[in-house]
Design an enzyme around this catalytic site. Structure first.
Site, mmCIF file in Angstrom:
data_model
loop_
_atom_site.group_PDB
_atom_site.id
_atom_site.type_symbol
_atom_site.label_atom_id
_atom_site.label_comp_id
_atom_site.label_asym_id
_atom_site.label_seq_id
_atom_site.Cartn_x
_atom_site.Cartn_y
_atom_site.Cartn_z
ATOM 1 N N GLY A 57 0.852 -1.194 0.000
ATOM 2 C CA GLY A 57 0.000 0.000 0.000
ATOM 3 C C GLY A 57 0.880 1.232 0.000
ATOM 4 O O GLY A 57 1.801 1.349 -0.803
ATOM 5 N N HIS B 28 6.835 27.321 35.463
ATOM 6 C CA HIS B 28 5.530 27.837 35.868
ATOM 7 C C HIS B 28 5.123 28.926 34.890
ATOM 8 O O HIS B 28 5.961 29.718 34.487
ATOM 9 C CB HIS B 28 5.602 28.417 37.283
ATOM 10 C CG HIS B 28 4.315 29.045 37.710
ATOM 11 N ND1 HIS B 28 3.229 28.286 38.087
ATOM 12 C CD2 HIS B 28 3.933 30.343 37.788
ATOM 13 C CE1 HIS B 28 2.227 29.105 38.397
ATOM 14 N NE2 HIS B 28 2.635 30.351 38.219
ATOM 15 N N GLY C 253 -17.309 -2.561 21.059
ATOM 16 C CA GLY C 253 -15.938 -2.573 21.578
ATOM 17 C C GLY C 253 -15.608 -1.242 22.220
ATOM 18 O O GLY C 253 -15.517 -0.226 21.543
ATOM 19 N N GLY D 194 4.107 4.062 5.676
ATOM 20 C CA GLY D 194 3.453 4.642 6.857
ATOM 21 C C GLY D 194 2.492 3.659 7.509
ATOM 22 O O GLY D 194 2.129 3.815 8.678
ATOM 23 N N GLY D 195 2.060 2.645 6.748
ATOM 24 C CA GLY D 195 1.249 1.558 7.315
ATOM 25 C C GLY D 195 -0.052 2.012 7.942
ATOM 26 O O GLY D 195 -0.617 3.054 7.586
HETATM 27 P P1 NAI Z 1 -8.746 -3.077 22.231
HETATM 28 O O1 NAI Z 1 -8.245 -4.409 22.586
HETATM 29 O O2 NAI Z 1 -8.161 -1.849 22.828
HETATM 30 O O3 NAI Z 1 -10.318 -2.988 22.550
HETATM 31 C C1 NAI Z 1 -11.258 -3.895 22.039
HETATM 32 C C2 NAI Z 1 -12.422 -3.926 23.003
HETATM 33 O O4 NAI Z 1 -13.474 -4.653 22.413
HETATM 34 C C3 NAI Z 1 -12.088 -4.607 24.323
HETATM 35 O O5 NAI Z 1 -12.473 -3.770 25.371
HETATM 36 C C4 NAI Z 1 -12.903 -5.903 24.265
HETATM 37 O O6 NAI Z 1 -13.319 -6.339 25.514
HETATM 38 C C5 NAI Z 1 -14.073 -5.481 23.397
HETATM 39 N N1 NAI Z 1 -14.753 -6.567 22.702
HETATM 40 C C6 NAI Z 1 -14.196 -7.643 22.102
HETATM 41 N N2 NAI Z 1 -15.165 -8.405 21.527
HETATM 42 C C7 NAI Z 1 -16.347 -7.809 21.787
HETATM 43 C C8 NAI Z 1 -17.698 -8.104 21.462
HETATM 44 N N3 NAI Z 1 -18.024 -9.180 20.748
HETATM 45 N N4 NAI Z 1 -18.667 -7.265 21.898
HETATM 46 C C9 NAI Z 1 -18.335 -6.144 22.608
HETATM 47 N N5 NAI Z 1 -17.081 -5.833 22.939
HETATM 48 C C10 NAI Z 1 -16.094 -6.633 22.529
HETATM 49 O O7 NAI Z 1 -8.715 -3.024 20.622
HETATM 50 P P2 NAI Z 1 -8.974 -1.831 19.625
HETATM 51 O O8 NAI Z 1 -9.626 -0.699 20.311
HETATM 52 O O9 NAI Z 1 -9.665 -2.434 18.455
HETATM 53 O O10 NAI Z 1 -7.515 -1.406 19.226
HETATM 54 C C11 NAI Z 1 -6.634 -2.345 18.563
HETATM 55 C C12 NAI Z 1 -5.197 -2.033 18.841
HETATM 56 O O11 NAI Z 1 -4.830 -0.775 18.296
HETATM 57 C C13 NAI Z 1 -4.901 -1.998 20.318
HETATM 58 O O12 NAI Z 1 -3.756 -2.741 20.570
HETATM 59 C C14 NAI Z 1 -4.664 -0.538 20.599
HETATM 60 O O13 NAI Z 1 -3.727 -0.354 21.638
HETATM 61 C C15 NAI Z 1 -4.164 0.001 19.268
HETATM 62 N N6 NAI Z 1 -4.544 1.402 19.130
HETATM 63 C C16 NAI Z 1 -3.908 2.336 19.864
HETATM 64 C C17 NAI Z 1 -4.289 3.652 19.812
HETATM 65 C C18 NAI Z 1 -3.604 4.650 20.661
HETATM 66 O O14 NAI Z 1 -2.590 4.326 21.238
HETATM 67 N N7 NAI Z 1 -4.123 5.854 20.804
HETATM 68 C C19 NAI Z 1 -5.372 4.097 18.941
HETATM 69 C C20 NAI Z 1 -6.000 3.026 18.267
HETATM 70 C C21 NAI Z 1 -5.578 1.735 18.353
#
Ligand code: NAI
Length: 463
Positions: A38, A441, A181, A41-42
């Site tokens: 793609g 400060h 989620g 930058g992924g």
């Molecule tokens: P996540 O693992 O943070 O959250 C997924 C959530 O969905 C969990 O709370 C889980 O319990 C819930 N879940 C799972 N199956 C479900 C269901 N069937 N019904 C309802 N809830 C359900 O994963 P997320 O938010 O998709 O992020 C993926 C990755 O990307 C993570 O490792 C995250 O750290 C990373 N990421 C980091 C960001 C940041 O640092 N600001 C921003 C976006 C993503």
């Protein structure tokens, strides 16, 4: 086209793991090829960190415009155009993608655009727009990232049920949105959509949102989000999504079955390693829970094959992938290096922001370890008050000797403020060490100094 070029190191995947690793390898004098199907930058740059932060910035501005009267400023006839909000996001992404392409070019990294297949050790076959090219390399680094995880419920393929990749292509705001989620991705999009006036419902399977974050902070955030009008249903499982007049999401919550009618459903239930194009079985690569297994130098079980970033599971964050890419590059160049996960900061761009590093209070309780906690609120900080942004607190956790083991910040600039505490955790500093350092400060950093002071005494600006 039938050519075979040879390189000292090949990176398969050009996200923040692959491209940063490639730059470091080139800096160390190695001949480097980067293969990307793609844009460089992924996920981070094209479908993750950067586009979402651009959208959230527009949302922040919109939120701030609603409260200008408080600052003595009257603004009339304000409106927003969501398609332009999205277009600005694309512009930011394109500028950064071009910047990275330029960086790789200046570093003399060969970039091959195409889908690479890793079938034989030391060899990658790439399907490019001009035909198939084969390259060989002394060392290969697999940096293929991750993809949104699907959930096995009826209706996930219906039109209008979208992933975090697809949501970034939207140009019209729906009236309502159900987010499945309540993790990082779910809450960042929920915040953005809610701010733009969409009625948002978040459905989380576990008893709380953000399961790995400090429980007290999550409780406070949940209240704040609810106060904006967001519906949050935790401890709930989604049974099905079906097409009625609109989409209907059926949710089981305790003994109750709820049906939520909505225009859009966003699935944000986690991501899984993307191992497409890697012949795991044929090569005999070790995997665990669908992720590549590596050692501290990012080597897989095959000699000269490394893996980094989301493809190895663990902490799926861009800055972790970049560091792993650097470790792999340096190890290939013969340096004695080791990946260290002691102090990994993470930031969640809700409103207010949340940022964390190190261990949480609940983890310490589970382990039965003794600890000290100190908190300081932004409401007692001059700069926060002047900015009209006083919601939240700094919470620091230390061991009995006062050595800082973890911290969570909820509030303005939490994502940047966490870096001071990351240094503290990494270097084993005590609360006293931090409190003794002069903090400028008036700044938000004084909240950290005060909370650090509170580990051994009482914060000075707290009654
Ligand atoms: P996540 O693992 O943070 O959250 C997924 C959530 O969905 C969990 O709370 C889980 O319990 C819930 N879940 C799972 N199956 C479900 C269901 N069937 N019904 C309802 N809830 C359900 O994963 P997320 O938010 O998709 O992020 C993926 C990755 O990307 C993570 O490792 C995250 O750290 C990373 N990421 C980091 C960001 C940041 O640092 N600001 C921003 C976006 C993503």
């Amino acid at each position: 086209m039938e050519t075979t070029r040879h390189f000292q190191v090949a990176f398969l995947g050009g996200g923040p793991g692959g491209y940063v690793g490639a730059l470091r390898a080139a800096e160390l004098g190695l001949s480097v090829v980067l293969i990307e199907s793609g844009q460089v930058g992924g996920t981070c740059l094209n479908r993750g960190c950067i586009p979402t932060k651009s959208l959230l910035r527009s949302a922040d501005l919109w939120r701030e415009i609603q409260k200008t009267e408080e600052f003595g400023i009257s603004v009339e006839h304000v409106s927003f155009d969501f398609s332009r909000v999205m277009a600005r996001k694309d512009q930011v992404v394109n500028t950064l993608v071009n910047g990275i392409a330029q960086l790789l070019k200046s570093a003399k990294v060969t970039v091959i655009e195409g889908f690479g297949e890793f079938k034989n050790a030391n060899q990658i076959e790439i399907r490019t727009s001009k035909g198939v090219e084969t390259i060989t390399a002394d060392d290969i680094v697999l940096a293929t990232g991750s993809v949104p995880a699907r959930i096995p419920i009826p209706g996930v393929d219906l039109p209008g049920v979208i992933s975090s990749d697809q949501v970034l292509q939207e140009t019209i705001l729906p009236k309502n949105l159900v987010v499945i989620g309540g993790g990082v991705i779910g809450l960042e999009f929920a915040t953005m959509y809610q701010t733009f006036g969409v009625k948002v419902t978040v459905v989380e399977m576990l008893p709380t949102l953000l399961p790995n974050v400090d429980e007290e902070i999550v409780r406070r955030l949940t209240l704040l989000l609810k106060r904006t009008g967001m519906d949050i249903i935790t401890g709930a499982s989604v049974k099905e999504i079906r097409q009625g007049e609109k989409l209907v999401v059926q949710v089981e919550h305790g003994h109750e079955i709820k049906e939520i009618s909505t225009e859009r459903v966003l699935i944000a239930t986690g991501r899984k390693p993307n191992l497409q194009g890697i012949d795991i079985e044929g090569l005999g690569l070790r995997t665990e829970r669908r992720a590549l297994v590596v050692n501290d130098q990012m080597q897989t079980n095959l000699p000269h094959v490394y893996a980094i970033g989301d493809a190895v599971g663990g902490i799926m964050l861009a800055h972790v992938a970049s560091k792993e890419g650097i470790v792999a590059a340096e190890h290939i160049a013969g340096h004695q290096v080791k990946m260290n996960y002691k102090a990994i900061p993470s930031a969640i761009f809700t409103h207010p922001e949340i940022a964390t590093v190190g261990i949480t209070e609940q983890e310490l309780k589970l382990k039965g370890l003794k600890y000290k906690v100190s908190k300081f609120p932004f409401s007692a900080n001059g700069k926060a008050m002047a900015a009209g942004d006083t919601v939240g607190l700094v919470k620091i956790i230390a061991d009995e000797q006062g050595i800082i083991m973890g911290a969570t910040i909820m509030g303005p600039q939490a994502s940047s403020l966490i870096q001071e505490l990351t240094i503290a955790v990494e270097k084993g500093l005590t609360g006293e060490d931090l409190a003794n350092i002069v903090h400028a400060h008036p700044t938000l950093t004084e909240t950290i100094m005060e909370a650090a002071h509170g580990l051994s005494a009482k914060p000075l600006h707290r009654a």
